[in-house]
Write a protein that holds these residues in place. Sequence first.
Motif, PDB file in Angstrom:
ATOM      1  N   ALA A   1      48.350  36.011  21.486  1.00 26.49           N
ATOM      2  CA  ALA A   1      49.588  36.616  20.987  1.00 26.49           C
ATOM      3  C   ALA A   1      49.849  37.959  21.634  1.00 26.49           C
ATOM      4  CB  ALA A   1      49.517  36.766  19.467  1.00 26.49           C
ATOM      5  N   GLY A   2      48.812  38.566  22.184  1.00 23.18           N
ATOM      6  CA  GLY A   2      49.004  39.828  22.883  1.00 23.18           C
ATOM      7  C   GLY A   2      48.624  41.024  22.043  1.00 23.18           C
ATOM      8  N   PRO A   3      48.673  42.162  22.656  1.00 23.50           N
ATOM      9  CA  PRO A   3      48.250  43.388  21.986  1.00 23.50           C
ATOM     10  C   PRO A   3      49.249  43.847  20.930  1.00 23.50           C
ATOM     11  CG  PRO A   3      49.158  43.883  24.121  1.00 23.50           C
ATOM     12  CD  PRO A   3      49.108  42.376  24.007  1.00 23.50           C
ATOM     13  N   ARG A   4      48.736  44.646  19.999  1.00 20.57           N
ATOM     14  CA  ARG A   4      49.588  45.236  18.975  1.00 20.57           C
ATOM     15  C   ARG A   4      50.099  46.598  19.408  1.00 20.57           C
ATOM     16  NH1 ARG A   4      45.237  44.535  14.466  1.00 20.57           N
ATOM     17  NH2 ARG A   4      43.999  44.119  16.292  1.00 20.57           N
ATOM     18  N   SER A   5      49.714  47.030  20.579  1.00 21.15           N
ATOM     19  CA  SER A   5      50.153  48.329  21.085  1.00 21.15           C
ATOM     20  C   SER A   5      50.614  48.158  22.527  1.00 21.15           C
ATOM     21  CB  SER A   5      48.990  49.330  21.011  1.00 21.15           C
ATOM     22  OG  SER A   5      47.993  48.958  21.935  1.00 21.15           O
ATOM     23  N   ASN A   6      50.727  49.246  23.251  1.00 22.59           N
ATOM     24  CA  ASN A   6      51.168  49.155  24.645  1.00 22.59           C
ATOM     25  C   ASN A   6      50.029  48.804  25.601  1.00 22.59           C
ATOM     26  OD1 ASN A   6      49.788  51.537  24.589  1.00 22.59           O
ATOM     27  ND2 ASN A   6      51.405  52.792  25.471  1.00 22.59           N
ATOM     28  N   THR A   7      48.828  48.594  25.087  1.00 24.25           N
ATOM     29  CA  THR A   7      47.691  48.203  25.916  1.00 24.25           C
ATOM     30  C   THR A   7      47.858  46.755  26.335  1.00 24.25           C
ATOM     31  OG1 THR A   7      46.259  49.683  24.697  1.00 24.25           O
ATOM     32  CG2 THR A   7      45.188  47.978  26.000  1.00 24.25           C
ATOM     33  N   ASN A   8      47.621  46.471  27.585  1.00 24.55           N
ATOM     34  CA  ASN A   8      47.738  45.106  28.075  1.00 24.55           C
ATOM     35  C   ASN A   8      46.392  44.416  27.902  1.00 24.55           C
ATOM     36  OD1 ASN A   8      47.988  42.733  29.530  1.00 24.55           O
ATOM     37  ND2 ASN A   8      49.377  43.643  31.003  1.00 24.55           N
ATOM     38  N   ALA A   9      46.265  43.623  26.845  1.00 25.78           N
ATOM     39  CA  ALA A   9      45.002  42.957  26.523  1.00 25.78           C
ATOM     40  C   ALA A   9      44.561  42.019  27.637  1.00 25.78           C
ATOM     41  CB  ALA A   9      45.126  42.193  25.205  1.00 25.78           C
ATOM     42  N   SER A  10      45.505  41.409  28.308  1.00 22.71           N
ATOM     43  CA  SER A  10      45.163  40.507  29.405  1.00 22.71           C
ATOM     44  C   SER A  10      44.443  41.261  30.512  1.00 22.71           C
ATOM     45  CB  SER A  10      46.430  39.848  29.952  1.00 22.71           C
ATOM     46  OG  SER A  10      46.132  39.025  31.052  1.00 22.71           O
ATOM     47  N   ASP A  11      44.930  42.461  30.853  1.00 22.02           N
ATOM     48  CA  ASP A  11      44.273  43.273  31.874  1.00 22.02           C
ATOM     49  C   ASP A  11      42.865  43.663  31.437  1.00 22.02           C
ATOM     50  OD1 ASP A  11      46.509  43.133  33.458  1.00 22.02           O
ATOM     51  OD2 ASP A  11      47.231  45.140  32.946  1.00 22.02           O
ATOM     52  N   ILE A  12      42.718  44.068  30.193  1.00 21.21           N
ATOM     53  CA  ILE A  12      41.408  44.448  29.674  1.00 21.21           C
ATOM     54  C   ILE A  12      40.459  43.260  29.725  1.00 21.21           C
ATOM     55  CG2 ILE A  12      40.146  45.178  27.605  1.00 21.21           C
ATOM     56  CD1 ILE A  12      42.700  46.810  26.897  1.00 21.21           C
ATOM     57  N   PHE A  13      40.942  42.102  29.322  1.00 12.91           N
ATOM     58  CA  PHE A  13      40.119  40.895  29.340  1.00 12.91           C
ATOM     59  C   PHE A  13      39.667  40.583  30.762  1.00 12.91           C
ATOM     60  CE2 PHE A  13      38.355  37.077  27.851  1.00 12.91           C
ATOM     61  CZ  PHE A  13      38.636  36.092  28.772  1.00 12.91           C
ATOM     62  N   HIS A  14      40.592  40.651  31.729  1.00 13.27           N
ATOM     63  CA  HIS A  14      40.239  40.339  33.114  1.00 13.27           C
ATOM     64  C   HIS A  14      39.252  41.348  33.688  1.00 13.27           C
ATOM     65  CE1 HIS A  14      42.767  36.890  33.559  1.00 13.27           C
ATOM     66  NE2 HIS A  14      43.779  37.551  33.030  1.00 13.27           N
ATOM     67  N   VAL A  15      39.391  42.604  33.330  1.00 11.35           N
ATOM     68  CA  VAL A  15      38.430  43.617  33.766  1.00 11.35           C
ATOM     69  C   VAL A  15      37.060  43.305  33.175  1.00 11.35           C
ATOM     70  CG1 VAL A  15      37.774  46.043  33.543  1.00 11.35           C
ATOM     71  CG2 VAL A  15      40.108  45.436  34.190  1.00 11.35           C
ATOM     72  N   ALA A  16      37.024  42.962  31.884  1.00  6.09           N
ATOM     73  CA  ALA A  16      35.751  42.651  31.231  1.00  6.09           C
ATOM     74  C   ALA A  16      35.090  41.429  31.861  1.00  6.09           C
ATOM     75  CB  ALA A  16      35.953  42.428  29.740  1.00  6.09           C
ATOM     76  N   VAL A  17      35.860  40.389  32.124  1.00  6.39           N
ATOM     77  CA  VAL A  17      35.312  39.176  32.745  1.00  6.39           C
ATOM     78  C   VAL A  17      34.792  39.487  34.140  1.00  6.39           C
ATOM     79  CG1 VAL A  17      35.922  36.896  33.655  1.00  6.39           C
ATOM     80  CG2 VAL A  17      36.665  37.570  31.366  1.00  6.39           C
ATOM     81  N   SER A  18      35.563  40.243  34.905  1.00  5.93           N
ATOM     82  CA  SER A  18      35.119  40.620  36.256  1.00  5.93           C
ATOM     83  C   SER A  18      33.843  41.445  36.200  1.00  5.93           C
ATOM     84  CB  SER A  18      36.214  41.412  36.976  1.00  5.93           C
ATOM     85  OG  SER A  18      37.346  40.628  37.158  1.00  5.93           O
ATOM     86  N   PHE A  19      33.792  42.378  35.254  1.00  7.34           N
ATOM     87  CA  PHE A  19      32.591  43.195  35.120  1.00  7.34           C
ATOM     88  C   PHE A  19      31.385  42.343  34.747  1.00  7.34           C
ATOM     89  CE2 PHE A  19      29.779  46.520  34.405  1.00  7.34           C
ATOM     90  CZ  PHE A  19      29.130  46.281  33.218  1.00  7.34           C
ATOM     91  N   CYS A  20      31.557  41.419  33.822  1.00  9.92           N
ATOM     92  CA  CYS A  20      30.437  40.558  33.412  1.00  9.92           C
ATOM     93  C   CYS A  20      29.954  39.716  34.586  1.00  9.92           C
ATOM     94  CB  CYS A  20      30.846  39.679  32.234  1.00  9.92           C
ATOM     95  SG  CYS A  20      31.048  40.599  30.697  1.00  9.92           S
ATOM     96  N   ALA A  21      30.876  39.230  35.391  1.00 16.11           N
ATOM     97  CA  ALA A  21      30.485  38.477  36.587  1.00 16.11           C
ATOM     98  C   ALA A  21      29.702  39.353  37.554  1.00 16.11           C
ATOM     99  CB  ALA A  21      31.728  37.896  37.268  1.00 16.11           C
ATOM    100  N   TRP A  22      30.177  40.586  37.759  1.00 17.29           N
ATOM    101  CA  TRP A  22      29.471  41.516  38.626  1.00 17.29           C
ATOM    102  C   TRP A  22      28.084  41.817  38.059  1.00 17.29           C
ATOM    103  CZ3 TRP A  22      27.538  46.343  37.466  1.00 17.29           C
ATOM    104  CH2 TRP A  22      27.054  47.074  38.547  1.00 17.29           C
ATOM    105  N   LEU A  23      28.023  42.054  36.751  1.00 16.79           N
ATOM    106  CA  LEU A  23      26.757  42.388  36.121  1.00 16.79           C
ATOM    107  C   LEU A  23      25.741  41.263  36.281  1.00 16.79           C
ATOM    108  CD1 LEU A  23      25.359  44.568  34.439  1.00 16.79           C
ATOM    109  CD2 LEU A  23      26.178  43.416  32.401  1.00 16.79           C
ATOM    110  N   SER A  24      26.192  40.030  36.184  1.00 14.60           N
ATOM    111  CA  SER A  24      25.257  38.906  36.301  1.00 14.60           C
ATOM    112  C   SER A  24      24.722  38.756  37.729  1.00 14.60           C
ATOM    113  CB  SER A  24      25.926  37.608  35.850  1.00 14.60           C
ATOM    114  OG  SER A  24      26.917  37.208  36.766  1.00 14.60           O
ATOM    115  N   ARG A  25      25.452  39.293  38.707  1.00 17.71           N
ATOM    116  CA  ARG A  25      24.999  39.226  40.098  1.00 17.71           C
ATOM    117  C   ARG A  25      24.085  40.387  40.470  1.00 17.71           C
ATOM    118  NH1 ARG A  25      30.561  38.293  40.763  1.00 17.71           N
ATOM    119  NH2 ARG A  25      30.815  40.363  41.655  1.00 17.71           N
ATOM    120  N   ASN A  26      24.048  41.427  39.644  1.00 16.11           N
ATOM    121  CA  ASN A  26      23.284  42.635  39.990  1.00 16.11           C
ATOM    122  C   ASN A  26      22.121  42.870  39.056  1.00 16.11           C
ATOM    123  OD1 ASN A  26      24.808  43.733  42.244  1.00 16.11           O
ATOM    124  ND2 ASN A  26      26.478  43.732  40.771  1.00 16.11           N
TER     125      ASN A  26
END
Length: 65
Positions: A40-65
């Motif tokens: 449904a999206g964020p309740r504020s001006n924060t773009n939850a999709s961007d945050i989610f993609h950053v978190a997923v990318s970080f987790c992928a990076w973390l698993s490689r390092n």
Amino acid sequence: MTIDWGDIDLGKYNSPESWRQYAEVIADWTAGHAADEIAAGPRSNTNASDIFHVAVSFCAWLSRN
């Protein structure tokens, strides 16, 4: 870091432990929200999709390092 339930101390800035802690907090937060609530999206001006993609990318990076 600040999330729904308040401020969270992740440890020493930019340390491996702080990144692991960040990934755990994001995973816990994501697991605690229904998929339709996240879609449904964020309740504020924060773009939850961007945050989610950053978190997923970080987790992928973390698993490689």
